[in-house]
Enzyme design. Structure first.
Site, PDB file in Angstrom:
ATOM      1  N   ASN A   8       0.849  -1.191   0.000  1.00  0.00           N
ATOM      2  CA  ASN A   8       0.000   0.000   0.000  1.00  0.00           C
ATOM      3  C   ASN A   8       0.886   1.244   0.000  1.00  0.00           C
ATOM      4  OD1 ASN A   8      -1.840   2.032   0.503  1.00  0.00           O
ATOM      5  ND2 ASN A   8      -2.252   1.424   2.626  1.00  0.00           N
ATOM      6  N   TRP A   9       0.989   1.888  -1.151  1.00  0.00           N
ATOM      7  CA  TRP A   9       1.889   3.044  -1.273  1.00  0.00           C
ATOM      8  C   TRP A   9       1.325   4.294  -0.599  1.00  0.00           C
ATOM      9  CZ3 TRP A   9       3.447   2.946  -7.212  1.00  0.00           C
ATOM     10  CH2 TRP A   9       4.153   1.768  -7.471  1.00  0.00           C
ATOM     11  N   LYS A  10       0.068   4.280  -0.222  1.00  0.00           N
ATOM     12  CA  LYS A  10      -0.579   5.478   0.339  1.00  0.00           C
ATOM     13  C   LYS A  10      -0.384   6.665  -0.626  1.00  0.00           C
ATOM     14  CE  LYS A  10       0.115   3.429   4.806  1.00  0.00           C
ATOM     15  NZ  LYS A  10       0.214   3.574   6.223  1.00  0.00           N
ATOM     16  N   HIS A  90      -9.558   1.646   5.292  1.00  0.00           N
ATOM     17  CA  HIS A  90      -8.230   1.770   5.897  1.00  0.00           C
ATOM     18  C   HIS A  90      -8.303   2.743   7.072  1.00  0.00           C
ATOM     19  CE1 HIS A  90      -4.036   2.830   6.480  1.00  0.00           C
ATOM     20  NE2 HIS A  90      -3.751   1.687   5.890  1.00  0.00           N
ATOM     21  N   GLU A  92      -6.476   5.063   8.074  1.00  0.00           N
ATOM     22  CA  GLU A  92      -6.207   6.483   7.791  1.00  0.00           C
ATOM     23  C   GLU A  92      -7.438   7.166   7.216  1.00  0.00           C
ATOM     24  OE1 GLU A  92      -2.635   5.815   5.558  1.00  0.00           O
ATOM     25  OE2 GLU A  92      -1.611   5.278   7.416  1.00  0.00           O
ATOM     26  N   GLU A 164      -5.436  -4.453  11.152  1.00  0.00           N
ATOM     27  CA  GLU A 164      -4.446  -3.387  11.221  1.00  0.00           C
ATOM     28  C   GLU A 164      -4.672  -2.558  12.480  1.00  0.00           C
ATOM     29  OE1 GLU A 164      -2.440  -2.523   7.313  1.00  0.00           O
ATOM     30  OE2 GLU A 164      -4.123  -1.170   7.433  1.00  0.00           O
ATOM     31  N   GLY A 170       2.614   2.593  10.791  1.00  0.00           N
ATOM     32  CA  GLY A 170       3.582   3.673  10.568  1.00  0.00           C
ATOM     33  C   GLY A 170       4.341   4.093  11.808  1.00  0.00           C
ATOM     34  N   SER A 206       3.521  -1.712  10.505  1.00  0.00           N
ATOM     35  CA  SER A 206       4.978  -1.738  10.726  1.00  0.00           C
ATOM     36  C   SER A 206       5.637  -3.061  10.349  1.00  0.00           C
ATOM     37  CB  SER A 206       5.300  -1.347  12.174  1.00  0.00           C
ATOM     38  OG  SER A 206       4.895  -0.014  12.421  1.00  0.00           O
ATOM     39  N   GLY A 227       2.932  -0.827   4.362  1.00  0.00           N
ATOM     40  CA  GLY A 227       2.922   0.571   3.925  1.00  0.00           C
ATOM     41  C   GLY A 227       4.334   1.065   3.669  1.00  0.00           C
ATOM     42  N   GLY A 228       4.943   1.677   4.687  1.00  0.00           N
ATOM     43  CA  GLY A 228       6.253   2.333   4.550  1.00  0.00           C
ATOM     44  C   GLY A 228       7.313   1.489   3.855  1.00  0.00           C
TER      45      GLY A 228
HETATM   46  P1  PGA Z   1       2.884   0.600   7.660  1.00  0.00           P
HETATM   47  O1  PGA Z   1       1.422   0.787   7.071  1.00  0.00           O
HETATM   48  O2  PGA Z   1       3.450  -0.666   7.083  1.00  0.00           O
HETATM   49  O3  PGA Z   1       3.657   1.822   7.194  1.00  0.00           O
HETATM   50  O4  PGA Z   1       2.771   0.517   9.151  1.00  0.00           O
HETATM   51  C1  PGA Z   1       0.554  -0.297   6.929  1.00  0.00           C
HETATM   52  C2  PGA Z   1      -0.770   0.154   6.379  1.00  0.00           C
HETATM   53  O5  PGA Z   1      -1.205   1.259   6.683  1.00  0.00           O
HETATM   54  O6  PGA Z   1      -1.416  -0.564   5.604  1.00  0.00           O
END
Ligand code: PGA
Length: 243
Positions: A8-10, A90, A92, A164, A170, A206, A227-228
């Site tokens: 997930n590149w956000k 998600h 966020e 999640e 993050g 993470s 994500g990251g």
């Molecule tokens: P993260 O994000 O790996 O940066 O913690 C995961 C996500 O939001 O799907």
């Protein structure tokens, strides 16, 4: 069944060229690459084995693509980009963009009706966890987010869940693999009783090249949502080496 890694590149990266490099590095048959909308086309062009996902979808899917919804992206448009998976709910979007369970339920139904594999994200905040409410929050989210699926028979390969925990996203502070496996077991039991399906359930929060195997090796965890670390080619390489 093979484990799945979703990248997930956000709202990243910041150029078409970088998007192309990341997509190329991620092209593996058990990977889903989830770019932001502007890079779906360039990422899709690079992928020969990985599937393409979208980070969101609008809940109206008007016929003939005539949608007066400025700023939104429809299921038909995503289909046209060869998108196969759609992330819904998600954290966020829930917490930073205040998306309600009602909206999430509509998006989930739209994604399902359009033929996507929906990826529903659930998880508790730090405060909810501290109050011992993890299971209560997850039960409520699943019930509310699937409320428009009542009476619909959902093949188990048309929906994925992602556990999640919000506090782990993050932060560099993942849930322990054993803790994730336990909550995922709980999610499965809720799904079995509510919609009589047992889809695959991923863990997200993470995950990195260094800890991914601790999650993937547990039988309860069907894959990871990253994500990251999905934005760094050295991390991507470490993760794909395990598939
Ligand atoms: P993260 O994000 O790996 O940066 O913690 C995961 C996500 O939001 O799907």
């Amino acid at each position: 069944m093979a484990k799945l890694i979703m990248f997930n590149w956000k709202m990243n990266p910041s150029s078409v060229q970088e998007a192309g490099v990341l997509a190329q590095a991620s092209d593996h048959e058990h990977v889903v690459v989830v770019p932001p909308f502007p890079y779906l086309l360039v990422a899709g062009d690079m992928l020969t084995r990985a599937q393409l996902g979208a980070q969101d979808v609008f809940w109206e899917n008007p016929p003939e693509r005539k949608g007066s919804f400025t700023g939104e992206v429809s299921a038909s448009q995503l289909k046209d980009m060869n998108v196969k998976y759609v992330i819904v709910g998600h954290s966020e979007r829930r917490h930073k963009l205040h998306e309600s369970d009602e909206v999430i339920a509509k998006k989930l139904r739209t994604a399902f009706d359009a033929g996507f594999i929906s990826v529903l994200c659930v998880g508790e905040t730090k405060e909810e966890r501290a109050a011992g409410k993890t299971e209560e929050v997850i039960t409520r989210q699943i019930a509310a987010d699937l409320s428009l699926m009542a009476g619909v028979s959902i093949p188990s390969d048309r929906i994925l869940l992602a556990y999640e925990p919000v506090w782990a996203i993050g932060t560099g502070d993942p849930e322990t693999p054993a803790g994730a496996a336990k909550t995922i077991g709980f999610i499965r039991s809720v799904l079995r009783s509510q919609i009589s399906v047992t889809p695959q359930v991923l863990y997200g929060g993470s995950v990195t090249g260094d800890n991914v195997n601790d999650f993937l090796k547990l039988p309860e965890i069907d894959g990871v949502l990253v994500g990251g670390a999905s934005l760094k080619t050295d991390e991507i390489e470490k993760m794909l080496a395990l598939l």
